[in-house]
Scaffold this motif. Sequence first.
Motif, PDB file in Angstrom:
ATOM      1  N   PHE A   1       0.835  -1.207   0.000  1.00 31.85           N
ATOM      2  CA  PHE A   1       0.000   0.000   0.000  1.00 31.85           C
ATOM      3  C   PHE A   1       0.870   1.257   0.000  1.00 31.85           C
ATOM      4  CE2 PHE A   1      -3.595  -2.440   2.353  1.00 31.85           C
ATOM      5  CZ  PHE A   1      -3.954  -3.043   1.154  1.00 31.85           C
ATOM      6  N   LYS A   2       1.891   1.236   0.841  1.00 28.10           N
ATOM      7  CA  LYS A   2       2.772   2.410   0.940  1.00 28.10           C
ATOM      8  C   LYS A   2       3.434   2.699  -0.414  1.00 28.10           C
ATOM      9  CE  LYS A   2       4.323   3.771   5.445  1.00 28.10           C
ATOM     10  NZ  LYS A   2       3.379   3.135   6.372  1.00 28.10           N
ATOM     11  N   ASP A   3       3.922   1.637  -1.062  1.00 36.00           N
ATOM     12  CA  ASP A   3       4.555   1.833  -2.370  1.00 36.00           C
ATOM     13  C   ASP A   3       3.555   2.330  -3.410  1.00 36.00           C
ATOM     14  OD1 ASP A   3       7.097   1.231  -1.600  1.00 36.00           O
ATOM     15  OD2 ASP A   3       7.105  -0.825  -2.360  1.00 36.00           O
ATOM     16  N   ALA A   4       2.350   1.755  -3.359  1.00 33.68           N
ATOM     17  CA  ALA A   4       1.331   2.157  -4.350  1.00 33.68           C
ATOM     18  C   ALA A   4       0.984   3.637  -4.184  1.00 33.68           C
ATOM     19  CB  ALA A   4       0.078   1.297  -4.200  1.00 33.68           C
ATOM     20  N   ASP A   5       0.840   4.065  -2.927  1.00 37.26           N
ATOM     21  CA  ASP A   5       0.543   5.478  -2.680  1.00 37.26           C
ATOM     22  C   ASP A   5       1.720   6.363  -3.069  1.00 37.26           C
ATOM     23  OD1 ASP A   5      -1.957   4.922  -1.794  1.00 37.26           O
ATOM     24  OD2 ASP A   5      -1.534   5.228   0.344  1.00 37.26           O
ATOM     25  N   LEU A   6       2.918   5.908  -2.774  1.00 35.80           N
ATOM     26  CA  LEU A   6       4.116   6.690  -3.076  1.00 35.80           C
ATOM     27  C   LEU A   6       4.278   6.895  -4.585  1.00 35.80           C
ATOM     28  CD1 LEU A   6       6.748   8.038  -2.171  1.00 35.80           C
ATOM     29  CD2 LEU A   6       7.792   5.761  -2.015  1.00 35.80           C
ATOM     30  N   VAL A   7       4.156   5.805  -5.318  1.00 34.46           N
ATOM     31  CA  VAL A   7       4.289   5.906  -6.784  1.00 34.46           C
ATOM     32  C   VAL A   7       3.107   6.668  -7.370  1.00 34.46           C
ATOM     33  CG1 VAL A   7       4.403   4.611  -8.948  1.00 34.46           C
ATOM     34  CG2 VAL A   7       5.691   3.815  -6.951  1.00 34.46           C
ATOM     35  N   GLY A   8       1.937   6.535  -6.744  1.00 38.32           N
ATOM     36  CA  GLY A   8       0.832   7.390  -7.133  1.00 38.32           C
ATOM     37  C   GLY A   8      -0.064   6.882  -8.242  1.00 38.32           C
ATOM     38  N   TYR A   9      -0.197   5.555  -8.373  1.00 36.56           N
ATOM     39  CA  TYR A   9      -1.134   5.010  -9.367  1.00 36.56           C
ATOM     40  C   TYR A   9      -2.535   5.559  -9.072  1.00 36.56           C
ATOM     41  CZ  TYR A   9       2.695   1.630  -9.704  1.00 36.56           C
ATOM     42  OH  TYR A   9       3.923   1.047  -9.832  1.00 36.56           O
ATOM     43  N   PRO A  10      -3.261   5.998 -10.089  1.00 38.84           N
ATOM     44  CA  PRO A  10      -4.571   6.619  -9.826  1.00 38.84           C
ATOM     45  C   PRO A  10      -5.574   5.683  -9.155  1.00 38.84           C
ATOM     46  CG  PRO A  10      -3.801   7.197 -12.026  1.00 38.84           C
ATOM     47  CD  PRO A  10      -2.841   6.168 -11.495  1.00 38.84           C
ATOM     48  N   LEU A  11      -5.521   4.395  -9.491  1.00 34.00           N
ATOM     49  CA  LEU A  11      -6.483   3.457  -8.908  1.00 34.00           C
ATOM     50  C   LEU A  11      -5.753   2.289  -8.262  1.00 34.00           C
ATOM     51  CD1 LEU A  11      -9.126   3.294 -11.792  1.00 34.00           C
ATOM     52  CD2 LEU A  11      -9.345   4.479  -9.593  1.00 34.00           C
ATOM     53  N   ARG A  12      -6.304   1.845  -7.127  1.00 34.25           N
ATOM     54  CA  ARG A  12      -5.744   0.663  -6.481  1.00 34.25           C
ATOM     55  C   ARG A  12      -6.875  -0.326  -6.225  1.00 34.25           C
ATOM     56  NH1 ARG A  12      -3.715   1.603  -0.670  1.00 34.25           N
ATOM     57  NH2 ARG A  12      -5.603   0.498  -0.015  1.00 34.25           N
ATOM     58  N   ILE A  13      -6.667  -1.549  -6.658  1.00 38.01           N
ATOM     59  CA  ILE A  13      -7.638  -2.605  -6.360  1.00 38.01           C
ATOM     60  C   ILE A  13      -6.994  -3.542  -5.353  1.00 38.01           C
ATOM     61  CG2 ILE A  13      -8.979  -4.523  -7.298  1.00 38.01           C
ATOM     62  CD1 ILE A  13      -8.658  -3.139 -10.072  1.00 38.01           C
ATOM     63  N   THR A  14      -7.628  -3.713  -4.213  1.00 40.58           N
ATOM     64  CA  THR A  14      -7.093  -4.603  -3.193  1.00 40.58           C
ATOM     65  C   THR A  14      -7.953  -5.860  -3.126  1.00 40.58           C
ATOM     66  OG1 THR A  14      -6.465  -2.626  -1.963  1.00 40.58           O
ATOM     67  CG2 THR A  14      -6.352  -4.727  -0.792  1.00 40.58           C
ATOM     68  N   ILE A  15      -7.302  -6.997  -3.206  1.00 42.88           N
ATOM     69  CA  ILE A  15      -8.025  -8.262  -3.125  1.00 42.88           C
ATOM     70  C   ILE A  15      -7.606  -8.972  -1.841  1.00 42.88           C
ATOM     71  CG2 ILE A  15      -8.561 -10.446  -4.285  1.00 42.88           C
ATOM     72  CD1 ILE A  15      -7.950  -9.199  -6.898  1.00 42.88           C
ATOM     73  N   GLY A  16      -8.548  -9.079  -0.899  1.00 41.52           N
ATOM     74  CA  GLY A  16      -8.268  -9.759   0.366  1.00 41.52           C
ATOM     75  C   GLY A  16      -9.214 -10.936   0.534  1.00 41.52           C
ATOM     76  N   SER A  17      -8.854 -11.846   1.421  1.00 37.54           N
ATOM     77  CA  SER A  17      -9.659 -13.085   1.547  1.00 37.54           C
ATOM     78  C   SER A  17     -11.076 -12.779   2.035  1.00 37.54           C
ATOM     79  CB  SER A  17      -8.988 -14.080   2.495  1.00 37.54           C
ATOM     80  OG  SER A  17      -7.760 -13.606   2.956  1.00 37.54           O
ATOM     81  N   LYS A  18     -11.185 -11.862   3.012  1.00 36.88           N
ATOM     82  CA  LYS A  18     -12.507 -11.625   3.607  1.00 36.88           C
ATOM     83  C   LYS A  18     -13.506 -11.106   2.593  1.00 36.88           C
ATOM     84  CE  LYS A  18     -11.128 -10.739   8.359  1.00 36.88           C
ATOM     85  NZ  LYS A  18     -10.827  -9.664   9.286  1.00 36.88           N
ATOM     86  N   THR A  19     -13.119  -9.986   1.921  1.00 40.11           N
ATOM     87  CA  THR A  19     -14.064  -9.404   0.963  1.00 40.11           C
ATOM     88  C   THR A  19     -14.272 -10.344  -0.208  1.00 40.11           C
ATOM     89  OG1 THR A  19     -12.203  -8.211  -0.001  1.00 40.11           O
ATOM     90  CG2 THR A  19     -13.566  -7.004   1.551  1.00 40.11           C
ATOM     91  N   LEU A  20     -13.201 -11.065  -0.581  1.00 39.67           N
ATOM     92  CA  LEU A  20     -13.313 -11.967  -1.723  1.00 39.67           C
ATOM     93  C   LEU A  20     -14.349 -13.057  -1.456  1.00 39.67           C
ATOM     94  CD1 LEU A  20     -12.166 -12.485  -4.557  1.00 39.67           C
ATOM     95  CD2 LEU A  20     -10.530 -14.067  -3.505  1.00 39.67           C
ATOM     96  N   ALA A  21     -14.449 -13.465  -0.173  1.00 36.83           N
ATOM     97  CA  ALA A  21     -15.453 -14.468   0.190  1.00 36.83           C
ATOM     98  C   ALA A  21     -16.857 -13.974  -0.167  1.00 36.83           C
ATOM     99  CB  ALA A  21     -15.349 -14.783   1.676  1.00 36.83           C
ATOM    100  N   ASN A  22     -17.037 -12.636  -0.131  1.00 36.35           N
ATOM    101  CA  ASN A  22     -18.320 -12.051  -0.539  1.00 36.35           C
ATOM    102  C   ASN A  22     -18.337 -11.646  -2.013  1.00 36.35           C
ATOM    103  OD1 ASN A  22     -19.228 -12.221   2.123  1.00 36.35           O
ATOM    104  ND2 ASN A  22     -18.242 -10.247   2.606  1.00 36.35           N
ATOM    105  N   GLY A  23     -17.317 -12.059  -2.750  1.00 33.25           N
ATOM    106  CA  GLY A  23     -17.269 -11.718  -4.164  1.00 33.25           C
ATOM    107  C   GLY A  23     -16.942 -10.263  -4.412  1.00 33.25           C
ATOM    108  N   GLN A  24     -16.205  -9.658  -3.458  1.00 34.52           N
ATOM    109  CA  GLN A  24     -15.927  -8.230  -3.594  1.00 34.52           C
ATOM    110  C   GLN A  24     -14.438  -7.916  -3.496  1.00 34.52           C
ATOM    111  OE1 GLN A  24     -18.557  -6.804  -0.420  1.00 34.52           O
ATOM    112  NE2 GLN A  24     -19.753  -5.730  -2.005  1.00 34.52           N
ATOM    113  N   VAL A  25     -14.070  -6.784  -4.076  1.00 33.84           N
ATOM    114  CA  VAL A  25     -12.714  -6.255  -3.909  1.00 33.84           C
ATOM    115  C   VAL A  25     -12.839  -4.783  -3.520  1.00 33.84           C
ATOM    116  CG1 VAL A  25     -11.746  -7.818  -5.643  1.00 33.84           C
ATOM    117  CG2 VAL A  25     -12.492  -5.524  -6.323  1.00 33.84           C
TER     118      VAL A  25
END
Lengths: 574, 574
Positions: B518-542
């Motif tokens: 996350f720190k690197d993504a914010d530092l480099v400054g990509y406009p969009l970040r998609i995070t895929i974690g086990s909990k939300t993924l269990a609900n079919g979400q990111v």
Amino acid sequence: MRVSQLLNPTLREVPAEAEIISHQLMLRAGLIRKSAAGVYTYLPLGLRVLKKIEAIVRQEMDSKGGQEVLMPIMQPAELWQESGRWDVYGEEMFRLKDRHQREFCLGPTHEEIITDLIRGEIRSYKQLPILLYQIQNKYRDERRPRFGLMRGREFIMKDLYSFDRDEAGLDVSYQKMYDAYCRIFSRCGLAYRPVEADAGAIGGTGGTHEFMVLADSGENSVVYCPDCNYAANVEKAECRPQPVEAKAEKGERQLVHTPKVKTIDEASDFLKIPATSFIKSLLYQGDDKLFLVLVRGDREANEIKINNALGGFISLQLASPETVKKLLGCAPGSVGPVEVPPSLLVIADQEVSLMEYAVCGANKDDYHLVGINLKTELRIDQIHDLRTIVPGEACPNCRASLKEARGIEVGQVFKLGTKYSKALGATFLDENGVEKPCVMGCYGVGVSRTMASAIEQNYDESGIIWPIPIAPYHCILVPVSTKDTQVVEAAEKLYQELQSLGVEVILDDRDERAGVKFKDADLVGYPLRITIGSKTLANGQVELKERKGGDTRLVSLNDTAGQVKAIIEKGMSF
Amino acid sequence: MRVSQLLNPTLREVPAEAEIISHQLMLRAGLIRKSAAGVYTYLPLGLRVLKKIEAIVRQEMDSKGGQEVLMPIMQPAELWQESGRWDVYGEEMFRLKDRHQREFCLGPTHEEIITDLIRGEIRSYKQLPILLYQIQNKYRDERRPRFGLMRGREFIMKDLYSFDRDEAGLDVSYQKMYDAYCRIFSRCGLAYRPVEADAGAIGGTGGTHEFMVLADSGENSVVYCPDCNYAANVEKAECRPQPVEAKAEKGERQLVHTPKVKTIDEASDFLKIPATSFIKSLLYQGDDKLFLVLVRGDREANEIKINNALGGFISLQLASPETVKKLLGCAPGSVGPVEVPPSLLVIADQEVSLMEYAVCGANKDDYHLVGINLKTELRIDQIHDLRTIVPGEACPNCRASLKEARGIEVGQVFKLGTKYSKALGATFLDENGVEKPCVMGCYGVGVSRTMASAIEQNYDESGIIWPIPIAPYHCILVPVSTKDTQVVEAAEKLYQELQSLGVEVILDDRDERAGVKFKDADLVGYPLRITIGSKTLANGQVELKERKGGDTRLVSLNDTAGQVKAIIEKGMSF
């Protein structure tokens, strides 16, 4: 694009300054103009060709995992001092000072800069391999810049550098680049050959291949095997000892007076003994060391092999007549290997070591020694492959008869090893936490030179014949008259249609005679020409001409765009 | 692209060498590395940003009929001698000699080269107008290179040169470029302003605008009108005389002792007379000429206006205390306009000419003159606009109150006129066969500086916030765990899906903690970040996060690619 709006100044006459065909045609076709000796401006069509080559190179580098970077042209002297090259690079390097009197060079190559970058960023074996490349101007202060883009002082290169954990990794990176280079030159539509080459001045211990575009005007001589894949620069090609028809007969040593005989051929005629029975003896000076080189009388000594055999001198040349006289008491033409001073190193080509009896210089002006017994009368300290191969000799792989070709070097792949990583301290920690130097390779493509060599390989008396993948435009559309509104309208419509199909088309909308337009089209070398004239148009037809081969046919106007598209797609396929 | 395979060395600490935020963040985000003072290597992500800016610039130049060429970096001294700039360019130009001792410079700009090209190729008015441009390294030997890409010694510029038949043609070309520049900076997603500017050292007679990216850290001060389109560099902004609340009263001339008073503010306090009733008198030296400049006591003299008013000196500065003493017999703080030598030119700002009575220095240390009658006691030779504008003053167009902003100059459009075409003889034959010099314009975009200024305008405490059109990648995909196969598989699948939609996506496949990613993504400054974690993924979400604004929401996995694509398309639209 419309020709009326394009800066494309074509010339009918051959500019006096241009010696070779690519230089002549690039000036005549309005692709480049000279700004200073060896320094050029790329005009719009020239730049388009350059960018197409760059795009092909970039795609192939990316597909092998290469990451594009952009390094500085201005490089600080400190890094070159660290690598040890600042003082040895010589006059070919452009040097300058900034306002604070700090020294810089204009990069002829980027090993120092990239190794400096890597030593700051790479810590662990996990970060390797890494392949970094750039496409950028390079600088070389040629003594006699000429031949246009073939030997400029400011020129464009792609250079990739690989960093691996070990030699096995380097082998993989090297093979990737070798394969990529094959694809690059194939995709550019060029006939080329990768050849084994000499490691030369870059240093390093490993192998190297040069990529040669085959052209009669090429400066490099290449031997290749028609039966297997073997090909090599003649400088480098391994020689096997070749059989001799008539061996020198056994005899007694005789000192023979051979007045006015200067060459081995003359001596052979004078003595009625074949040149293959002579030993050619050459006193060389490598840096400050003298040594004697022996090759068979019919052979040429190969200075690159000589230098490699003895470990690499900075300077290597034939000893001066004064030096020869002082050491051996005779002129260079009478030098021989018999009874030379014990301190003088004698190295012989492997063919010499197979001779039994021979003729040689007597170290006495105008005398030869005949009937020398090599076993008993000569001291040979080392035996190497020291001669230059001759077309027709046996392939070192398969024994087929080697052929010769001329080539233009457009690329080189090179195993650098650890020369720069050790000098600059670009190290990493391996799996066991042991610090090791990165194992490096470097890989160059002469982008602007590839453009020139494509012309050397593809032209006729009318001008350039661009391979489709690197043509400035695929197709030129020539309305014969700009007064005939039907012709003009048909041309405009076809122009739009071709563009909508993705064909790179240029419309010659100038108010010029058709002959002028045809001459310019042939000179610039567009692969396809569509001519729209009133007569054929009345029948719903246009003329489609292929620049290569000159095939000309009438095509239905409605089918033209489709046919053009098909020819281009075929030409781009690989 | 996968982060594991990318050379993107991020830094947690702010490098000591970096003073400004763009320099800090470009180093920390692994976009550039220093090779020498003011000389940088662009790492892969930095180069991607650069190429996006270049592509936008190229499209806009092409759309205005610009033809791309590539001119040499190494330029022969002869051309600069012909234009007269070789000797006056000074220490900012890098100079070097080749092996034959011929002199060259590393091009800081290309007027000479392009004019040399055009004089060789253009003959007739029919060939004009012509607009030629290139994107290329430029060189400037800054005394103190710093601020990263904001003030480098090797930097990347787009420079276009227009050649027209006459001033009216130049006006058209100038407007085309003005419009193109507006599109370029808008398309880059930047807040900018074109401002009227000073012609400065390039020479030429016509107008010029600077394009300023607005940022608090900008080195330039800009005034603009909130009601109309007026905007100008403060150096250039036209001043109208502003009313004064309390005028100095009529009185008799008095010589008043003002001990220890050094500034006008101090004198104002001491004498209880407002600064607006003072005349500020400054002795200037332009080349070897001395003259006196008068502005109202509360105003700043503007050296650019002073220099323009008097026709342009190569060097302009306040006269040294020694010179002041010698000419006027006092220290600089006591200089005044009364009874100065008749040979001394006196120029006054237009506000001074509106004063009736005033206070001024007495040309005697520690004394002021009070109650000076301007009509009868002063000699003013010339009246000009000589002061620097102050925010809050009336707009010269519409009288609204001007506002101030800080800006970074990223582009300039410039009417050169015939300065270079006359000097180098770039002429054409007009309709009547009369030979005329081409009328030129030049137009620059600082490509690498635009990259830096985009950061100065778009960052927060976590790092860069790239505008979508110039982001190195649009979207970063972060699987929270590389151990959870469901997470990894979902990430891989979404990665493929995004790529197939043409989204520039980078997958952070490193075996690192989510926090590091996350720190690197914010530092480099990509406009969009998609995070895929086990909990939300269990609900079919990111989780979908926008770097700008920080908006974070859960999105159905199946809808993610579509939503990402829509956000990017919106961000690219213009």
